[in-house]
Design an enzyme around this catalytic site. Structure first.
Site, PDB file in Angstrom:
ATOM      1  N   HIS A  76       0.850  -1.197   0.000  1.00  0.00           N
ATOM      2  CA  HIS A  76       0.000   0.000   0.000  1.00  0.00           C
ATOM      3  C   HIS A  76       0.885   1.246   0.000  1.00  0.00           C
ATOM      4  O   HIS A  76       1.813   1.360   0.781  1.00  0.00           O
ATOM      5  CB  HIS A  76      -0.931   0.030   1.219  1.00  0.00           C
ATOM      6  CG  HIS A  76      -2.042   1.012   1.023  1.00  0.00           C
ATOM      7  ND1 HIS A  76      -1.864   2.366   1.212  1.00  0.00           N
ATOM      8  CD2 HIS A  76      -3.319   0.861   0.612  1.00  0.00           C
ATOM      9  CE1 HIS A  76      -2.988   2.996   0.943  1.00  0.00           C
ATOM     10  NE2 HIS A  76      -3.899   2.108   0.579  1.00  0.00           N
ATOM     11  N   PHE A 260      -8.522  -8.598  14.124  1.00  0.00           N
ATOM     12  CA  PHE A 260      -8.622  -7.349  14.888  1.00  0.00           C
ATOM     13  C   PHE A 260     -10.084  -6.889  14.933  1.00  0.00           C
ATOM     14  O   PHE A 260     -10.661  -6.570  13.883  1.00  0.00           O
ATOM     15  CB  PHE A 260      -7.737  -6.286  14.230  1.00  0.00           C
ATOM     16  CG  PHE A 260      -6.394  -6.832  13.830  1.00  0.00           C
ATOM     17  CD1 PHE A 260      -5.990  -6.817  12.494  1.00  0.00           C
ATOM     18  CD2 PHE A 260      -5.549  -7.421  14.765  1.00  0.00           C
ATOM     19  CE1 PHE A 260      -4.750  -7.351  12.110  1.00  0.00           C
ATOM     20  CE2 PHE A 260      -4.320  -7.955  14.397  1.00  0.00           C
ATOM     21  CZ  PHE A 260      -3.922  -7.923  13.064  1.00  0.00           C
ATOM     22  N   ASP A 262     -12.786  -4.892  14.815  1.00  0.00           N
ATOM     23  CA  ASP A 262     -13.148  -3.498  14.478  1.00  0.00           C
ATOM     24  C   ASP A 262     -14.625  -3.442  14.103  1.00  0.00           C
ATOM     25  O   ASP A 262     -15.405  -4.303  14.487  1.00  0.00           O
ATOM     26  CB  ASP A 262     -12.270  -3.025  13.315  1.00  0.00           C
ATOM     27  CG  ASP A 262     -12.697  -3.685  12.002  1.00  0.00           C
ATOM     28  OD1 ASP A 262     -12.626  -3.039  10.961  1.00  0.00           O
ATOM     29  OD2 ASP A 262     -13.132  -4.850  12.046  1.00  0.00           O
ATOM     30  N   ASP A 345      -7.815 -11.599   8.348  1.00  0.00           N
ATOM     31  CA  ASP A 345      -8.355 -10.272   8.681  1.00  0.00           C
ATOM     32  C   ASP A 345      -8.119  -9.279   7.566  1.00  0.00           C
ATOM     33  O   ASP A 345      -9.001  -8.602   7.051  1.00  0.00           O
ATOM     34  CB  ASP A 345      -7.693  -9.780   9.970  1.00  0.00           C
ATOM     35  CG  ASP A 345      -8.103  -8.359  10.306  1.00  0.00           C
ATOM     36  OD1 ASP A 345      -7.583  -7.428   9.671  1.00  0.00           O
ATOM     37  OD2 ASP A 345      -8.967  -8.178  11.180  1.00  0.00           O
TER      38      ASP A 345
HETATM   39  N1  LIG Z   1      -9.810  -5.574  11.374  1.00  0.00           N
HETATM   40  C1  LIG Z   1      -9.096  -4.578  10.861  1.00  0.00           C
HETATM   41  N2  LIG Z   1      -9.433  -3.309  11.150  1.00  0.00           N
HETATM   42  C2  LIG Z   1      -8.684  -2.336  10.597  1.00  0.00           C
HETATM   43  C3  LIG Z   1      -7.583  -2.568   9.774  1.00  0.00           C
HETATM   44  C4  LIG Z   1      -7.070  -1.299   9.419  1.00  0.00           C
HETATM   45  C5  LIG Z   1      -5.907  -0.982   8.541  1.00  0.00           C
HETATM   46  N3  LIG Z   1      -5.111  -2.109   8.214  1.00  0.00           N
HETATM   47  C6  LIG Z   1      -4.438  -2.078   6.950  1.00  0.00           C
HETATM   48  C7  LIG Z   1      -3.113  -1.477   7.119  1.00  0.00           C
HETATM   49  C8  LIG Z   1      -2.183  -2.179   6.495  1.00  0.00           C
HETATM   50  C9  LIG Z   1      -2.756  -3.288   5.794  1.00  0.00           C
HETATM   51  O1  LIG Z   1      -2.864  -2.953   4.438  1.00  0.00           O
HETATM   52  C10 LIG Z   1      -4.128  -3.448   6.399  1.00  0.00           C
HETATM   53  O2  LIG Z   1      -5.056  -3.816   5.448  1.00  0.00           O
HETATM   54  C11 LIG Z   1      -7.866  -0.351  10.037  1.00  0.00           C
HETATM   55  N4  LIG Z   1      -8.819  -1.005  10.728  1.00  0.00           N
HETATM   56  C12 LIG Z   1     -10.001  -0.485  11.412  1.00  0.00           C
HETATM   57  O3  LIG Z   1     -11.023  -0.384  10.401  1.00  0.00           O
HETATM   58  C13 LIG Z   1     -11.924   0.678  10.733  1.00  0.00           C
HETATM   59  C14 LIG Z   1     -11.914   1.691   9.604  1.00  0.00           C
HETATM   60  O4  LIG Z   1     -12.212   1.025   8.381  1.00  0.00           O
HETATM   61  P1  LIG Z   1     -12.471   1.898   7.028  1.00  0.00           P
HETATM   62  O5  LIG Z   1     -13.764   2.691   7.267  1.00  0.00           O
HETATM   63  O6  LIG Z   1     -12.559   0.884   5.915  1.00  0.00           O
HETATM   64  O7  LIG Z   1     -11.264   2.852   6.912  1.00  0.00           O
HETATM   65  C15 LIG Z   1     -11.404   1.257  12.046  1.00  0.00           C
HETATM   66  O8  LIG Z   1     -12.003   0.551  13.114  1.00  0.00           O
HETATM   67  C16 LIG Z   1      -9.919   0.893  12.006  1.00  0.00           C
HETATM   68  O9  LIG Z   1      -9.364   0.841  13.308  1.00  0.00           O
HETATM   69  C17 LIG Z   1      -7.235  -3.919   9.485  1.00  0.00           C
HETATM   70  O10 LIG Z   1      -6.284  -4.254   8.762  1.00  0.00           O
HETATM   71  N5  LIG Z   1      -8.025  -4.880  10.048  1.00  0.00           N
END
Ligand SMILES: Nc1nc2c(c(CN[C@H]3C=C[C@H](O)[C@@H]3O)cn2[C@@H]2O[C@H](COP(=O)(O)O)[C@@H](O)[C@H]2O)c(=O)[nH]1
Length: 372
Positions: A76, A260, A262, A345
């Site tokens: 990314h 995680f 969320d 995840d």
């Molecule tokens: N379960 C889970 N929750 C995650 C992430 C990430 C960022 N991870 C990325 C970073 C490097 C890699 O490329 C990962 O893909 C943010 N969050 C949560 O999401 C919510 C926002 O969502 P949206 O509205 O779509 O931006 C918020 O609660 C935020 O805390 C994850 O990976 N897993």
């Protein structure tokens, strides 16, 4: 600027050291135990095995390509590329602030424009951090953010839309708390916290919970304390990803980290039929009902989602061991390509963004808090 605004971070940093009393994890179910316990006692959120198998099959097929592994994290454009101390300090700040990006109306969101691209949600945080670094404010330096003022927060996390970043004051408190501890005990670098964990993900998780109170994501459910630890676990997962599982990112027990919890993964799990909400709960969520942090419905959504991802991961592992086909790359690159809960995840979280329109009829649960 009023005197209080200037003194606020210094006052906060004094409070932090006192509040930072030791955190006892005994008597708190760890995330995997918590997920199972919540799932066994849930009244409004249910796991559907057909959906679990559907997601496991999708992910298993994808993992056969050998492309689905720890190296994805750095792909990314906003994530740091250097795989060094600077990168892990960037990851730490992003984890301290990684919560509650949702807005009342999906059409009126906090936005950051960075290098000709507009980012929302979690990525708007990363874009704002990188914009600050480009503008000469070293947001990744604990000596700076341990005394960051609200005026500096407003400047760094300024919006390029009409909607401000939610919970800016709570973010300042979390930054001052984290920076103060890092300066007092770890020479200002999160790399020194990692080094103290001896390449154990679980030791690092415990250390983060001990040292940084804002990460203590614990609830009470059916008479037990349940530790979901979303930001603390994603911190470990992102350290692993930012260094491709090498050097500062090498952990002997990374596969013990769970998904995680969320507000986006549950949306994806419901979409694929792996999770089902009771009619009462679904109606509440469709009405944009605000859930309180730690209330029963909120804990059920988070805990059962976590357990569903554990089952998905287990199902993939069973498919891998049963698969004897010679073209299965997983066999010979076991180490690199094993699909753990972190990769399950990320797959679902990234997919929820890719299919945002298709999933938009599935409501996410709204809870204002600093844990996710
Ligand atoms: N379960 C889970 N929750 C995650 C992430 C990430 C960022 N991870 C990325 C970073 C490097 C890699 O490329 C990962 O893909 C943010 N969050 C949560 O999401 C919510 C926002 O969502 P949206 O509205 O779509 O931006 C918020 O609660 C935020 O805390 C994850 O990976 N897993």
């Amino acid at each position: 600027m009023q005197l209080f605004q200037v003194l606020r971070p210094l006052i906060l940093s004094r409070l932090v050291v006192r509040k930072n009393c030791c955190f006892v994890m005994d008597g708190i179910l760890n995330p995997r135990e918590a997920g199972r316990f919540i799932s066994e006692n849930s009244k409004d959120v249910f796991i559907e095995d057909a959906g679990v198998q559907k997601v496991a099959n999708m992910l298993y097929e994808k993992s056969k390509s050998g492309e689905f592994n720890v190296k994805m994290w750095r792909k990314h454009e906003l994530n740091p590329q250097t795989m060094d101390e600077e990168a892990v300090n960037w990851v730490f700040v992003s984890a301290v602030l990684n919560f509650s990006f949702w807005s009342e109306k999906e059409t009126e969101r906090f936005e950051v424009r960075y290098k000709d691209k507009t980012y929302t949600g979690y990525w708007s945080l990363c874009a704002a951090m990188n914009r600050a670094l480009d503008e000469g404010f070293k947001i990744t330096s604990a000596s700076l953010y341990s005394t960051i003022t609200m005026d500096q927060m407003k400047q760094i996390f300024r919006s390029d839309s009409e909607t401000e970043m939610p919970l800016l004051e709570e973010r300042q408190v979390a930054l001052v708390e984290a920076g103060t501890v890092l300066m007092k005990k770890y020479q200002g670098s999160f790399a020194n916290v990692i080094k103290q964990a001896g390449k154990s993900a679980q030791s690092l998780l415990s250390l983060v919970l001990q040292e940084f109170p804002s990460f203590r994501d614990v609830a009470e459910f059916a008479g037990k304390k349940v530790g979901l630890y979303k930001r603390a676990q994603i911190l470990v997962g992102d350290i692993w990803g930012s260094c491709e599982g090498q050097g500062l990112g090498e952990f002997t027990d990374i596969n013990t980290i769970t998904m995680f919890a969320d507000y986006r993964i549950p949306q994806a799990l419901v979409y694929f039929g792996a999770l089902r909400y009771s009619e009462t709960l679904m109606e509440k969520l469709k009405q944009c009902h605000l859930l309180k942090s730690g209330e029963k419905l909120e804990v059920e959504i988070r805990g059962v989602s976590l357990w569903a991802c554990e089952l998905i991961r287990d199902s993939i592992a069973a498919k891998v061991s049963a698969d004897t086909s010679e073209d299965n790359q997983l066999k010979d690159e076991e180490e690199l390509n094993q699909v753990n809960a972190i990769l399950v995840d990320h797959y679902l979280w990234d997919l929820r963004r890719e299919l945002a329109d298709e999933m938009s009829h599935i409501p996410f649960h709204r809870c204002r808090g600093i844990y996710y």
